[in-house]
Motif scaffolding. Structure first.
Motif, mmCIF file in Angstrom:
data_model
loop_
_atom_site.group_PDB
_atom_site.id
_atom_site.type_symbol
_atom_site.label_atom_id
_atom_site.label_comp_id
_atom_site.label_asym_id
_atom_site.label_seq_id
_atom_site.Cartn_x
_atom_site.Cartn_y
_atom_site.Cartn_z
ATOM 1 N N ASP A 81 22.233 -70.624 -72.417
ATOM 2 C CA ASP A 81 21.780 -71.816 -71.702
ATOM 3 C C ASP A 81 22.387 -71.949 -70.310
ATOM 4 O O ASP A 81 22.244 -72.991 -69.667
ATOM 5 N N THR A 120 17.019 -72.324 -71.700
ATOM 6 C CA THR A 120 16.700 -73.729 -71.439
ATOM 7 C C THR A 120 15.700 -73.929 -70.307
ATOM 8 O O THR A 120 14.995 -74.937 -70.277
ATOM 9 N N THR A 121 15.663 -72.995 -69.344
ATOM 10 C CA THR A 121 14.859 -73.215 -68.144
ATOM 11 C C THR A 121 14.151 -71.938 -67.712
ATOM 12 O O THR A 121 14.566 -70.825 -68.062
ATOM 13 N N PRO A 139 13.321 -76.297 -73.659
ATOM 14 C CA PRO A 139 14.186 -77.262 -72.960
ATOM 15 C C PRO A 139 15.197 -77.905 -73.906
ATOM 16 O O PRO A 139 14.987 -77.977 -75.127
ATOM 17 N N SER A 245 19.955 -77.239 -67.005
ATOM 18 C CA SER A 245 18.944 -78.180 -67.480
ATOM 19 C C SER A 245 19.293 -79.594 -67.034
ATOM 20 O O SER A 245 20.355 -79.837 -66.461
ATOM 21 N N PRO A 266 17.216 -78.782 -61.726
ATOM 22 C CA PRO A 266 16.752 -79.442 -62.943
ATOM 23 C C PRO A 266 16.449 -80.923 -62.761
ATOM 24 O O PRO A 266 15.527 -81.462 -63.375
#
Length: 329
Positions: A81, A120-121, A139, A245, A266
């Motif tokens: 992450d 996560t992204t 996410p 994130s 983010p």
């Protein structure tokens, strides 16, 4: 006893909650047999039918285990992450660890042998696709119960600004701490509450204007500790942060707390500027937006409610199907 279908191998308790525990708890609610832990039981290693979700596996010993599991035919899902290849030297211990060539090689090798990778992204997905094309962007999500919690905020006229996070944010506070301090200099009835790491001390404020809560036993306790009127999310425009994130903002939003955040990566993609919070594009805007919220309880309430509606789209129950697809293929 039913065989363990999925084992979540955590390497840290904070992000491990969001990226291992919470998703696997949600899969368990769907009838799957899941277990999480920082140590892997022999019955997991010995059963090639058990899927293993491994978080940031890069330690030499853990890498040997991971590579052995791959050779034995386990389905492995590598979870990451953060852009660990681009940590900033200002976070000295973190940077030293992930700059080590063995650790970097282990990360790459462990990503390569995984059946799937979860991130996560999208910027982080771009980073790891060079080693594994099967990347799932999922996410960060908050627990559903958080939407129903009302934080216990001070009601004595003191406005609490709040931030919580890991030791990787020194560069963010070095860049944005001064304009936040200027707001606090002018607003004598405001304080700042830091959870996890006390970056507020960098601003040179009197001790009575700072509250600090060290990192607590678990993430759910941390979420109950949040008591801000206004969340703040300073972030430097840096390659490491481009892959982060909006979790801090989502946590605050689920609790009905408006945020003032840097217009970076983010937060730019998540915060609805002027609706769920404010995006800061220049130093002077920190004081401007913090003052607007500090001086208007109705505005805080309206923005907080809009932020809660926005966060309702990113609860774990909403994102469980993405985890099911990534884990089970």
């Amino acid at each position: 006893m039913a065989d363990i279908e999925v084992f979540g191998w955590q390497t840290d308790y904070a992000s491990g909650y969001y990226r291992v525990q919470l998703p696997l708890q949600s899969l368990a609610m769907c009838g799957r047999v899941t277990v999480c832990g920082v140590y892997m039981p022999d019955l997991v290693c010995d059963n090639p039918n058990t899927i293993i979700v491994g978080q940031r596996i890069c330690d030499p010993h853990a890498t040997r285990v991971w590579q052995s599991l791959a050779a034995d035919g386990h389905r492995l899902v590598f979870e990451i992450d953060d852009d660990l290849w681009n940590t900033d030297p200002s976070s000295a211990l973190v940077h030293k660890y992930f700059a080590d060539e063995e650790i970097r090689t282990n990360l790459r090798r462990n990503v390569e042998v995984a059946a799937a990778v979860t991130v996560t992204t999208e910027p982080l997905a771009d980073r790891v696709r060079q080693w594994n094309p099967n990347v799932h962007v999922i996410p960060n999500a908050v627990p559903d119960w958080l939407l129903n919690r009302r934080p216990q905020q001070r009601d004595d006229g003191t406005i609490t600004l709040g931030w919580g996070g890991s030791p990787t944010h020194k560069m963010d506070w070095e860049e944005h701490g001064e304009p936040i301090r200027r707001f606090l200099d002018v607003h004598s009835q405001a304080e700042i509450h830091c959870i996890g790491n006390n970056y507020a001390r960098m601003m040179g404020l009197p001790q009575e204007r700072i509250r600090f809560t060290p990192w607590v036993a678990n993430v759910e306790t941390y979420l109950h500790t949040i008591d801000y009127h206004i969340g703040i999310a300073p972030l430097r425009d840096h390659i490491f942060n481009q892959s982060k994130s909006a979790l801090k903002v989502i946590e605050c939003g689920a609790l009905g707390i408006p945020v003032v955040a840097s217009d970076v990566g983010p937060y730019r993609d998540y915060v609805q500027d002027g609706i769920t919070g404010y995006l800061v594009r220049g130093d002077r805007e920190w004081a401007r937006y913090l003052s607007a919220l500090a001086n208007d309880s109705d505005l805080r309430a309206a923005m907080g409610e809009a932020a809660r509606v926005r966060a309702a789209q990113q609860t774990i129950s909403c994102l469980t199907p993405l985890w099911e697809k990534a884990v089970f293929g």
